[in-house]
Design an enzyme around this catalytic site. Structure first.
Site, PDB file in Angstrom:
ATOM      1  N   PRO A   2       3.472   5.744  10.073  1.00  0.00           N
ATOM      2  CA  PRO A   2       3.681   6.101  11.474  1.00  0.00           C
ATOM      3  C   PRO A   2       5.128   5.879  11.918  1.00  0.00           C
ATOM      4  O   PRO A   2       5.659   4.781  11.814  1.00  0.00           O
ATOM      5  CB  PRO A   2       2.742   5.159  12.222  1.00  0.00           C
ATOM      6  CG  PRO A   2       1.822   4.601  11.195  1.00  0.00           C
ATOM      7  CD  PRO A   2       2.565   4.613   9.920  1.00  0.00           C
ATOM      8  N   GLU A   3       5.751   6.924  12.363  1.00  0.00           N
ATOM      9  CA  GLU A   3       7.068   6.844  12.993  1.00  0.00           C
ATOM     10  C   GLU A   3       6.890   7.345  14.426  1.00  0.00           C
ATOM     11  O   GLU A   3       5.763   7.490  14.885  1.00  0.00           O
ATOM     12  CB  GLU A   3       8.083   7.695  12.201  1.00  0.00           C
ATOM     13  CG  GLU A   3       8.148   7.293  10.726  1.00  0.00           C
ATOM     14  CD  GLU A   3       9.132   8.110   9.901  1.00  0.00           C
ATOM     15  OE1 GLU A   3      10.086   8.650  10.483  1.00  0.00           O
ATOM     16  OE2 GLU A   3       8.947   8.211   8.688  1.00  0.00           O
ATOM     17  N   HIS A 113     -10.144  -4.835   6.681  1.00  0.00           N
ATOM     18  CA  HIS A 113      -8.811  -4.414   7.140  1.00  0.00           C
ATOM     19  C   HIS A 113      -8.778  -4.092   8.630  1.00  0.00           C
ATOM     20  O   HIS A 113      -7.747  -3.699   9.151  1.00  0.00           O
ATOM     21  CB  HIS A 113      -8.353  -3.190   6.348  1.00  0.00           C
ATOM     22  CG  HIS A 113      -8.386  -3.378   4.867  1.00  0.00           C
ATOM     23  ND1 HIS A 113      -7.681  -4.381   4.236  1.00  0.00           N
ATOM     24  CD2 HIS A 113      -9.056  -2.722   3.892  1.00  0.00           C
ATOM     25  CE1 HIS A 113      -7.912  -4.304   2.933  1.00  0.00           C
ATOM     26  NE2 HIS A 113      -8.750  -3.311   2.697  1.00  0.00           N
ATOM     27  N   ARG A 133      -2.255  -2.709   4.778  1.00  0.00           N
ATOM     28  CA  ARG A 133      -1.150  -3.499   4.231  1.00  0.00           C
ATOM     29  C   ARG A 133      -0.614  -4.569   5.161  1.00  0.00           C
ATOM     30  O   ARG A 133       0.300  -5.307   4.790  1.00  0.00           O
ATOM     31  CB  ARG A 133      -0.013  -2.583   3.796  1.00  0.00           C
ATOM     32  CG  ARG A 133      -0.292  -2.040   2.427  1.00  0.00           C
ATOM     33  CD  ARG A 133       0.809  -1.141   1.960  1.00  0.00           C
ATOM     34  NE  ARG A 133       0.199   0.058   1.409  1.00  0.00           N
ATOM     35  CZ  ARG A 133       0.855   1.102   0.971  1.00  0.00           C
ATOM     36  NH1 ARG A 133       2.162   1.119   1.053  1.00  0.00           N
ATOM     37  NH2 ARG A 133       0.226   2.126   0.479  1.00  0.00           N
TER      38      ARG A 133
END
Length: 291
Positions: A2-3, A113, A133
Site C-alpha cells: 500500500p502506497e 494475522h 508481516r
DNA sequence: ATCTGTCCCTGGACGC
DNA sequence: TGCGTCCAGGGACAGA
C-alpha cells in the site's frame, strides 16, 4: 504494497464503515512490533468512542474520535483494512485456503494475522485490520498529542511541485529515487510509484538528485502526481496482498510500465527493462528511455 | 546533515 | 511431495 493510492482508496471505501459509528469493543492480538500503542491501552482508549472523520496523511490513515483522540493506522507492506463483509482470496493465506472447500475460499475468518477487530455498538459489520508481516502500525494519540512519525512527514505527494522537489534535491548526492522515497520530502510515494513516475519522466532512478535541472524536477513532480491520481482512479495496485475494504482488487497493476517487469520488453521502445538495487530497493527502469 | 547498511516479519517462489 | 533458502520492502535506527 500500500502506497498513497491504495491508502486513499482504502480511506474512501472504509470511511462509510467507520465515520458516525460507535466502537463498542476492540479485539487485538498480543503486544508486538505492530502496536505503537500497547494493545491494552488501545482497547481501553477506543471502547465507547465514536469515529468523527477519517483523513489521510501520506500513507497514514487518521481517524478522528469524538474525544479528540486520533487513531493512526499505517498499512505497512501487507496491511489490509476491510469490512467483515469483504470477500477475497487475498484475505486468506494460501496455506489456510488450501484446506478449505472451494466455496469457502472467499469467506474471511479472523486469523492470527488479524491484529485489530473493531466491534460496533450498532451491531453492524465489524472492521478488521490484518497484517501478515506486521510492518503496519497502530497508534492512538490523545487529544493534542503528536508523534515524530507523523511530524516528520513532508507535503502530500499529490501536492508535490517541481519547485519543492528542486529545492529538496539541492546538494543531495544520493539517487533521485531515494529522494522520492524520502517521506520527509514528500509523503506517499513508495517503491512502485517511484519507479513508475521516473519512467514517465524519462529520468534514470540512479541519477544523483542534485544533478537534476529545474525542468527535470517539474517533469518528475508532474509524473508523480499523474501516476498517483491515475492509480487512485483505477482502485490502486493489487500486486500481492492489497485489497480494498470491500475485497475488490485494484487495476493499476495492469498499467505498470516498469515495476516488477525486469527482463521484459519496454512498452515504449521494446528494449529490455533492467532491475537494479537503489537504496536497498528493487528498482526497475528502461536503460534506453531513461537516460 | 546526509548517506548506507541492518533490522523487524512471514508467505510464497524456487531449486533440489 | 517436501524441505531448505532466498526474496519482497516501509521506515527506524546506528554508525560513518
Amino acid at each position: 504494497m500500500p502506497e498513497l493510492p491504495e491508502v486513499e482508496v482504502t480511506r474512501r471505501r472504509i470511511g462509510p464503515l467507520l465515520v458516525g459509528r460507535r466502537i463498542e469493543r476492540v479485539l487485538t492480538t498480543r503486544p508486538s512490533y505492530f502496536f505503537l500503542t500497547p494493545p491494552a491501552r488501545l482497547r481501553a482508549g477506543l471502547a465507547g468512542r465514536e469515529v468523527r472523520d477519517l483523513a489521510r496523511r501520506g500513507k497514514y490513515l487518521v481517524a478522528e474520535l469524538d474525544d479528540a483522540a486520533r487513531l493512526v493506522l499505517h498499512l505497512g507492506m501487507t496491511g489490509q483494512l476491510f469490512s467483515a463483509r469483504a470477500t477475497s482470496p487475498r484475505l486468506i493465506s494460501a496455506g489456510a485456503r488450501s484446506a478449505l472447500h472451494p466455496e469457502e475460499q472467499l469467506r474471511f475468518e479472523p486469523d492470527a494475522h488479524t491484529h485489530l477487530r473493531l466491534v460496533f455498538a450498532d451491531g453492524g459489520p465489524e472492521v478488521f485490520f490484518r497484517d501478515v508481516r506486521k510492518f503496519g502500525k497502530v497508534l492512538l494519540l490523545r487529544r493534542g498529542q503528536s508523534h515524530p512519525r507523523i511530524d516528520r512527514l513532508g507535503i502530500d505527494a499529490l501536492e508535490l511541485s517541481g519547485e519543492a522537489l528542486f529545492a529538496a534535491s539541492r546538494g543531495r548526492r544520493a539517487a533521485v529515487k531515494a529522494l522520492l522515497l524520502d517521506q520527509a520530502v514528500a509523503t506517499g510515494v513508495g517503491n512502485i510509484y517511484a519507479d513508475e513516475a521516473l519512467f514517465r519522466a524519462r529520468i534514470r532512478p540512479t541519477r544523483r538528485a542534485g544533478s537534476l535541472a529545474r525542468r527535470d524536477c517539474d517533469a518528475l513532480a508532474e509524473a508523480v502526481r499523474a501516476v498517483l491520481l491515475r492509480s487512485i482512479e483505477t482502485g490502486g495496485s493489487s500486486i500481492r496482498d492489497y485489497v480494498a475494504p470491500d475485497g475488490a482488487d485494484g487495476a493499476f497493476q495492469d498499467e505498470r510500465r516498469v515495476y516488477a517487469r525486469g527482463g521484459e520488453a519496454c512498452l515504449v521502445c521494446g528494449g529490455r527493462i533492467r532491475r537494479v538495487l537503489v537504496a536497498q530497493r528493487g528498482t526497475h527502469y528502461c536503460p534506453r528511455c531513461q537516460r
